[in-house]
Design a protein around this motif. Structure first.
Motif, PDB file in Angstrom:
ATOM      1  N   SER A  60      -2.527  37.779 -33.542  1.00  0.00           N
ATOM      2  CA  SER A  60      -1.194  38.223 -33.101  1.00  0.00           C
ATOM      3  C   SER A  60      -0.817  39.550 -33.748  1.00  0.00           C
ATOM      4  CB  SER A  60      -0.137  37.161 -33.419  1.00  0.00           C
ATOM      5  OG  SER A  60       0.075  37.040 -34.813  1.00  0.00           O
ATOM      6  N   LEU A  61      -1.255  39.778 -34.981  1.00  0.00           N
ATOM      7  CA  LEU A  61      -0.975  41.064 -35.624  1.00  0.00           C
ATOM      8  C   LEU A  61      -1.664  42.200 -34.868  1.00  0.00           C
ATOM      9  CD1 LEU A  61      -1.296  40.182 -39.417  1.00  0.00           C
ATOM     10  CD2 LEU A  61       0.807  40.621 -38.133  1.00  0.00           C
ATOM     11  N   TYR A  62      -2.871  41.944 -34.399  1.00  0.00           N
ATOM     12  CA  TYR A  62      -3.582  42.929 -33.581  1.00  0.00           C
ATOM     13  C   TYR A  62      -2.804  43.206 -32.293  1.00  0.00           C
ATOM     14  CZ  TYR A  62      -7.065  44.626 -30.240  1.00  0.00           C
ATOM     15  OH  TYR A  62      -7.727  45.327 -29.261  1.00  0.00           O
ATOM     16  N   LEU A  63      -2.370  42.146 -31.615  1.00  0.00           N
ATOM     17  CA  LEU A  63      -1.606  42.304 -30.382  1.00  0.00           C
ATOM     18  C   LEU A  63      -0.260  42.970 -30.657  1.00  0.00           C
ATOM     19  CD1 LEU A  63      -2.307  38.808 -28.793  1.00  0.00           C
ATOM     20  CD2 LEU A  63      -3.272  41.008 -28.074  1.00  0.00           C
ATOM     21  N   PHE A  64       0.325  42.667 -31.797  1.00  0.00           N
ATOM     22  CA  PHE A  64       1.609  43.247 -32.194  1.00  0.00           C
ATOM     23  C   PHE A  64       1.507  44.768 -32.279  1.00  0.00           C
ATOM     24  CE2 PHE A  64       4.726  44.560 -35.408  1.00  0.00           C
ATOM     25  CZ  PHE A  64       5.873  43.882 -35.007  1.00  0.00           C
ATOM     26  N   GLN A  65       0.390  45.262 -32.774  1.00  0.00           N
ATOM     27  CA  GLN A  65       0.196  46.703 -32.881  1.00  0.00           C
ATOM     28  C   GLN A  65      -0.106  47.347 -31.526  1.00  0.00           C
ATOM     29  OE1 GLN A  65       0.819  48.354 -35.619  1.00  0.00           O
ATOM     30  NE2 GLN A  65       1.216  46.458 -36.755  1.00  0.00           N
ATOM     31  N   LYS A  66      -0.691  46.591 -30.611  1.00  0.00           N
ATOM     32  CA  LYS A  66      -1.147  47.155 -29.339  1.00  0.00           C
ATOM     33  C   LYS A  66      -0.142  47.029 -28.207  1.00  0.00           C
ATOM     34  CE  LYS A  66      -5.289  48.262 -30.845  1.00  0.00           C
ATOM     35  NZ  LYS A  66      -5.749  49.664 -30.903  1.00  0.00           N
ATOM     36  N   ARG A  67       0.775  46.062 -28.287  1.00  0.00           N
ATOM     37  CA  ARG A  67       1.613  45.731 -27.132  1.00  0.00           C
ATOM     38  C   ARG A  67       3.091  45.770 -27.479  1.00  0.00           C
ATOM     39  NH1 ARG A  67      -1.206  42.111 -23.049  1.00  0.00           N
ATOM     40  NH2 ARG A  67       0.956  41.620 -22.494  1.00  0.00           N
ATOM     41  N   ALA A  68       3.846  46.524 -26.693  1.00  0.00           N
ATOM     42  CA  ALA A  68       5.291  46.619 -26.904  1.00  0.00           C
ATOM     43  C   ALA A  68       5.985  45.295 -26.620  1.00  0.00           C
ATOM     44  CB  ALA A  68       5.875  47.720 -26.020  1.00  0.00           C
ATOM     45  N   ASP A  69       5.475  44.522 -25.639  1.00  0.00           N
ATOM     46  CA  ASP A  69       6.127  43.253 -25.326  1.00  0.00           C
ATOM     47  C   ASP A  69       5.982  42.255 -26.473  1.00  0.00           C
ATOM     48  OD1 ASP A  69       3.401  42.950 -24.914  1.00  0.00           O
ATOM     49  OD2 ASP A  69       3.602  41.785 -23.067  1.00  0.00           O
ATOM     50  N   MET A  70       4.874  42.304 -27.190  1.00  0.00           N
ATOM     51  CA  MET A  70       4.732  41.423 -28.350  1.00  0.00           C
ATOM     52  C   MET A  70       5.695  41.822 -29.457  1.00  0.00           C
ATOM     53  SD  MET A  70       2.573  38.897 -27.981  1.00  0.00           S
ATOM     54  CE  MET A  70       1.696  38.443 -29.491  1.00  0.00           C
ATOM     55  N   ARG A  71       5.861  43.115 -29.666  1.00  0.00           N
ATOM     56  CA  ARG A  71       6.834  43.556 -30.681  1.00  0.00           C
ATOM     57  C   ARG A  71       8.245  43.140 -30.282  1.00  0.00           C
ATOM     58  NH1 ARG A  71       3.237  47.906 -30.411  1.00  0.00           N
ATOM     59  NH2 ARG A  71       4.607  49.169 -29.089  1.00  0.00           N
ATOM     60  N   ALA A  72       8.550  43.224 -28.992  1.00  0.00           N
ATOM     61  CA  ALA A  72       9.871  42.811 -28.518  1.00  0.00           C
ATOM     62  C   ALA A  72      10.065  41.311 -28.696  1.00  0.00           C
ATOM     63  CB  ALA A  72      10.042  43.194 -27.056  1.00  0.00           C
ATOM     64  N   PHE A  73       9.005  40.529 -28.472  1.00  0.00           N
ATOM     65  CA  PHE A  73       9.102  39.084 -28.643  1.00  0.00           C
ATOM     66  C   PHE A  73       9.421  38.730 -30.093  1.00  0.00           C
ATOM     67  CE2 PHE A  73       6.900  35.264 -30.133  1.00  0.00           C
ATOM     68  CZ  PHE A  73       7.596  34.293 -29.441  1.00  0.00           C
ATOM     69  N   TYR A  74       8.682  39.297 -31.030  1.00  0.00           N
ATOM     70  CA  TYR A  74       8.904  38.955 -32.434  1.00  0.00           C
ATOM     71  C   TYR A  74      10.267  39.449 -32.924  1.00  0.00           C
ATOM     72  CZ  TYR A  74       4.213  37.131 -32.953  1.00  0.00           C
ATOM     73  OH  TYR A  74       3.080  36.362 -32.831  1.00  0.00           O
ATOM     74  N   ALA A  75      10.791  40.495 -32.315  1.00  0.00           N
ATOM     75  CA  ALA A  75      12.120  40.965 -32.673  1.00  0.00           C
ATOM     76  C   ALA A  75      13.191  39.943 -32.292  1.00  0.00           C
ATOM     77  CB  ALA A  75      12.415  42.304 -31.991  1.00  0.00           C
ATOM     78  N   ARG A  76      12.882  39.078 -31.310  1.00  0.00           N
ATOM     79  CA  ARG A  76      13.827  38.053 -30.886  1.00  0.00           C
ATOM     80  C   ARG A  76      13.651  36.738 -31.642  1.00  0.00           C
ATOM     81  NH1 ARG A  76      15.947  39.113 -25.686  1.00  0.00           N
ATOM     82  NH2 ARG A  76      17.364  37.367 -26.129  1.00  0.00           N
ATOM     83  N   ALA A  77      12.597  36.629 -32.434  1.00  0.00           N
ATOM     84  CA  ALA A  77      12.296  35.364 -33.112  1.00  0.00           C
ATOM     85  C   ALA A  77      13.252  35.110 -34.268  1.00  0.00           C
ATOM     86  CB  ALA A  77      10.861  35.363 -33.612  1.00  0.00           C
ATOM     87  N   ASP A  78      13.639  33.850 -34.428  1.00  0.00           N
ATOM     88  CA  ASP A  78      14.522  33.453 -35.520  1.00  0.00           C
ATOM     89  C   ASP A  78      13.745  33.057 -36.766  1.00  0.00           C
ATOM     90  OD1 ASP A  78      17.311  33.215 -34.087  1.00  0.00           O
ATOM     91  OD2 ASP A  78      15.854  32.287 -32.741  1.00  0.00           O
ATOM     92  N   LEU A  79      12.524  32.598 -36.582  1.00  0.00           N
ATOM     93  CA  LEU A  79      11.667  32.179 -37.685  1.00  0.00           C
ATOM     94  C   LEU A  79      10.245  32.565 -37.307  1.00  0.00           C
ATOM     95  CD1 LEU A  79      12.166  30.536 -40.357  1.00  0.00           C
ATOM     96  CD2 LEU A  79      11.293  28.543 -39.125  1.00  0.00           C
ATOM     97  N   ILE A  80       9.501  33.138 -38.262  1.00  0.00           N
ATOM     98  CA  ILE A  80       8.136  33.583 -37.976  1.00  0.00           C
ATOM     99  C   ILE A  80       7.196  32.972 -39.018  1.00  0.00           C
ATOM    100  CG2 ILE A  80       6.602  35.544 -37.595  1.00  0.00           C
ATOM    101  CD1 ILE A  80       9.103  37.250 -37.059  1.00  0.00           C
ATOM    102  N   GLU A  81       6.484  31.926 -38.615  1.00  0.00           N
ATOM    103  CA  GLU A  81       5.568  31.242 -39.511  1.00  0.00           C
ATOM    104  C   GLU A  81       4.343  32.105 -39.820  1.00  0.00           C
ATOM    105  OE1 GLU A  81       6.269  27.113 -36.929  1.00  0.00           O
ATOM    106  OE2 GLU A  81       4.397  28.267 -36.818  1.00  0.00           O
ATOM    107  N   ILE A  82       3.671  31.786 -40.918  1.00  0.00           N
ATOM    108  CA  ILE A  82       2.362  32.368 -41.217  1.00  0.00           C
ATOM    109  C   ILE A  82       1.307  31.335 -40.867  1.00  0.00           C
ATOM    110  CG2 ILE A  82       0.883  33.455 -42.946  1.00  0.00           C
ATOM    111  CD1 ILE A  82       3.381  33.987 -44.616  1.00  0.00           C
ATOM    112  N   ASP A  83       0.594  31.557 -39.781  1.00  0.00           N
ATOM    113  CA  ASP A  83      -0.446  30.627 -39.337  1.00  0.00           C
ATOM    114  C   ASP A  83      -1.810  31.257 -39.604  1.00  0.00           C
ATOM    115  OD1 ASP A  83      -2.032  28.765 -38.159  1.00  0.00           O
ATOM    116  OD2 ASP A  83      -1.384  29.156 -36.107  1.00  0.00           O
ATOM    117  N   SER A  84      -2.060  31.584 -40.869  1.00  0.00           N
ATOM    118  CA  SER A  84      -3.301  32.278 -41.201  1.00  0.00           C
ATOM    119  C   SER A  84      -3.546  32.233 -42.701  1.00  0.00           C
ATOM    120  CB  SER A  84      -3.233  33.738 -40.738  1.00  0.00           C
ATOM    121  OG  SER A  84      -4.284  34.508 -41.275  1.00  0.00           O
TER     122      SER A  84
END
Length: 271
Positions: A60-84
């Motif tokens: 997801s970090l890779y996709l976060f850097q490559k895709r604006a929609d992923m960055r927009a999604f995480y900006a809307r998140a209330d809680l962001i777990e570490i699954d790694s």
């Protein structure tokens, strides 16, 4: 971006101290435990509030850097777990307040989740998987928790047409307390982001292949492999063709973000 700041979501929860939101490998994550996440879900359901519980791993970090929609999604998140586990290991190396207890993934919290869902009468709706597998995943869950209220919908549908409208209408009618979206990254995050304003007030969790594990159609690594930090390696040996690029190519794209973490590490940080 602050490297570490207090969360604002702990007031109605019991776990102490409040978790911290951290900057790690170019994104923000929350240092929370599986128990905290379940308490967060329960508090939001009880309040009838909408919330997104997202998660980050190296893919997801890779996709976060490559895709604006992923960055927009995480900006809307209330809680962001570490699954790694590798992310946690890197965070510890960078001096951040994280440990193995902050690794959160469905396979580790699923029994707690379904026990709470049954005890509290949560209406759960899952979108994902093949239609042919849904009966198996539902049966597996109901075998353990027979009183759970669970609806399922395949993840293979046209996200821009009449099928999507029908799904949204069903969600509006069913009014789930918890919506699990398991269509893989980035499809599941894109669907949530695109349809967020049309979804009922519920807690939304992208859960990837969670129900494929429940259905028994995908290999489930023993939980001790996650505790030892080798779960990714076990998964790779079972699915080398699908996972080679994810595990051995994509992480190299995060070198600039890792170097930024190192540069920040050279400056003392007050936690």
């Amino acid at each position: 971006m602050d490297t570490c700041r207090q969360s604002v979501f702990h007031d109605s929860l019991t776990e102490a101290p409040p978790f911290k939101r951290l900057s790690l490998l170019g994104a923000e994550v929350d240092a929370v435990t599986p128990t905290y996440v379940m308490e967060f879900v329960g508090a939001k359901v009880a309040a009838g509030e909408r919330a997104i519980v997202a998660n980050h791993n190296l893919h997801s970090l890779y996709l976060f850097q490559k895709r604006a929609d992923m960055r927009a999604f995480y900006a809307r998140a209330d809680l962001i777990e570490i699954d790694s586990t590798p992310m946690i290991a890197w965070g510890r190396l960078m001096g951040l307040p994280v440990s193995r207890q902050h690794r959160v993934t469905y396979l580790d919290y699923r029994e707690d989740f379904w026990a709470r869902a049954q005890a509290n009468g949560w209406r759960v709706y899952h979108i994902g998987g093949e239609a042919a597998h849904n009966d198996y995943s539902k049966a597996a869950i109901l075998n353990r928790y027979p009183d759970v209220h669970l609806d399922l919908h395949t993840g293979f549908f046209d996200m821009a047409g009449a099928e999507n409208d029908a799904l949204l209408a069903d969600l509006a009618a069913k009014k789930p307390d918890v919506l699990l979206v398991g269509m893989g990254m980035p499809r599941q995050e894109t669907w949530i982001l695109t349809n967020l304003d049309r979804l009922p007030d519920c807690v939304i969790l992208p859960v990837g292949a969670a129900f494929d594990y429940e259905a028994g159609v995908m290999y489930t690594p023993p939980r001790w492999t996650g505790r030892l930090g080798i779960e990714w390696l076990v998964r790779f040996f079972h699915e080398p063709k699908r996972l080679f690029e994810r595990y051995f190519v994509e992480p190299w794209h995060l070198i600039p973000q890792a170097l930024n973490d190192v540069s920040r590490r050279l400056v003392p940080i007050d936690f």
